[in-house]
Enzyme design. Structure first.
Site, PDB file in Angstrom:
ATOM      1  N   LYS A  70     -35.427 -22.334  -4.375  1.00 23.58           N
ATOM      2  CA  LYS A  70     -35.672 -20.937  -4.774  1.00 23.58           C
ATOM      3  C   LYS A  70     -37.131 -20.751  -5.185  1.00 23.58           C
ATOM      4  O   LYS A  70     -37.737 -19.716  -4.907  1.00 23.58           O
ATOM      5  CB  LYS A  70     -34.731 -20.543  -5.917  1.00 23.58           C
ATOM      6  CG  LYS A  70     -33.352 -20.172  -5.385  1.00 23.58           C
ATOM      7  CD  LYS A  70     -32.271 -20.170  -6.413  1.00 23.58           C
ATOM      8  CE  LYS A  70     -30.914 -20.091  -5.714  1.00 23.58           C
ATOM      9  NZ  LYS A  70     -29.789 -20.483  -6.500  1.00 23.58           N
ATOM     10  N   GLN A  76     -28.044 -20.470 -12.604  1.00 25.12           N
ATOM     11  CA  GLN A  76     -27.474 -21.367 -11.598  1.00 25.12           C
ATOM     12  C   GLN A  76     -26.093 -21.848 -12.051  1.00 25.12           C
ATOM     13  O   GLN A  76     -25.948 -22.404 -13.140  1.00 25.12           O
ATOM     14  CB  GLN A  76     -28.428 -22.553 -11.387  1.00 25.12           C
ATOM     15  CG  GLN A  76     -28.076 -23.435 -10.224  1.00 25.12           C
ATOM     16  CD  GLN A  76     -28.236 -22.748  -8.866  1.00 25.12           C
ATOM     17  OE1 GLN A  76     -29.267 -22.150  -8.587  1.00 25.12           O
ATOM     18  NE2 GLN A  76     -27.214 -22.824  -8.041  1.00 25.12           N
ATOM     19  N   ASP A 109     -28.021 -11.888  -8.047  1.00 22.85           N
ATOM     20  CA  ASP A 109     -26.934 -12.644  -7.406  1.00 22.85           C
ATOM     21  C   ASP A 109     -25.736 -11.735  -7.117  1.00 22.85           C
ATOM     22  O   ASP A 109     -24.818 -12.119  -6.411  1.00 22.85           O
ATOM     23  CB  ASP A 109     -26.463 -13.771  -8.334  1.00 22.85           C
ATOM     24  CG  ASP A 109     -26.851 -15.147  -7.816  1.00 22.85           C
ATOM     25  OD1 ASP A 109     -27.172 -15.252  -6.615  1.00 22.85           O
ATOM     26  OD2 ASP A 109     -26.820 -16.103  -8.609  1.00 22.85           O
TER      27      ASP A 109
END
Ligand code: NAP
Length: 283
Positions: free
Chosen positions: A50, A94, A117
């Site tokens: 990322k 995460q 997300d």
């Protein structure tokens, strides 16, 4: 191989170029903060990639690598601080989190306008009613692939294997909103083989190597393999028996080089969308 390969790697590179151009046109660089708690090696790899994607897209990025012993309060305080920052447009925690930390509580704490997300219940709700702020990254990446290859789900029978919150359910919703007739299958579906074999568009997001055999693929179908499994030799592979399925399918995604790179590119696209939103620029 009869099928056309859907090249996720090439499409992701193109999408990231477009995102970079969009970022360069903004008064301020898009900013993404990534929080990693604990030392899950797979998560570490994702976080590193990322960071690279952010560099490629001309974004500002911050990474927080916290120990597994991080308390609930420390994590929530960090998220609250990032929510209040004007240089941070997207916040990504995460998953999975170490035991003892409540994922739902942490995801709920993220400002929905920074939830790149698309996991916050507000954004899931917006997605359900067909007015999403952000596209959920993996299913959104699949929709980009279909569009790029001129595959319109309208009127097609779409079968989704897997019903997780991050892949299966949002995938089904996006296909439904694109006017597909959607069937969702899961571990309790008794006639999985027959249903899969009836699909014009088959999306597999289960996580079981070799699950989708050629007899489950209709002649001329579009086969999208979301899974990222490791076979006995430790090699990355999907759910689909690629070589045999490719003999029957019209289009097929490889693993690796299919959905994976698109998921990453969609995160960048969502961060750009968030940056535009925060800077009052129309998308
Ligand atoms: P998950 O949360 O474990 O969900 C798996 C789903 O598959 C569940 O709904 C489960 O059903 C269903 N399932 C399990 N065994 C089955 C069977 N034999 N037949 C039919 N359905 C079955 O996994 P996930 O997070 O959605 O991920 C799925 C796969 O996609 C994994 O390989 C993961 O690594 C991969 N993935 C890839 C990307 C990418 O960017 N390419 C992104 C995310 C995930 P129940 O609900 O009944 O248990």
């Amino acid at each position: 191989m009869a099928a056309t390969l859907i090249d996720g790697k090439a499409l992701a590179a193109k999408l990231k170029q477009e995102v970079r151009a969009g970022a360069e046109a903004l008064p301020r660089k898009p900013g993404l903060a990534v929080i990693l708690v604990g030392d899950n090696p797979a998560s570490r790899v994702y976080v590193t990639s990322k960071r690279k994607d952010c560099e490629e897209c001309g974004f500002y990025s911050e990474e927080y690598a916290l120990p597994a012993s991080t308390s609930r309060k420390e994590l929530l305080d960090l998220v609250a601080g990032l929510n209040g920052r004007t240089d941070i447009d997207g916040i990504l925690v995460q998953l999975p989190l170490p035991r003892g930390l409540d994922e739902r509580e942490v995801l709920l704490a993220i400002d929905p306008a920074k939830d790149v997300d698309c996991f916050h219940p507000y954004n899931v709700g917006q997605l359900t009613i067909g007015a999403p702020l952000f596209q959920p990254c993996t299913p959104g990446g699949v929709m980009e692939m279909l569009q790029e290859y001129g595959i319109d789900p309208a009127g097609k029978r779409c079968v989704v294997l897997g019903r997780s919150n991050i892949v299966g359910k949002p995938m089904a919703l996006l296909l439904l909103h694109a006017h597909g007739t959607v069937v969702m299958c899961h571990s309790k579906t008794p006639d999985l083989k027959e249903l899969a074999a009836s699909a014009d568009i088959l999306v597999s997001a289960v996580g079981k190597t070799g699950l989708v055999t050629a007899d489950m693929v209709k002649e001329g179908a579009v086969v999208i393999d979301v899974a990222m499994n490791r076979n006995e030799a430790g090699k990355l592979c999907g759910d689909v028996c690629f070589a045999e399925a490719a003999e029957k399918a019209a289009y097929i995604t490889p693993v690796p080089g299919g959905v994976g790179p698109m998921t990453r590119a969609m995160l960048m696209k969502n961060t750009l969308t968030a940056a535009k939103l925060h800077q009052g620029v129309k998308s």
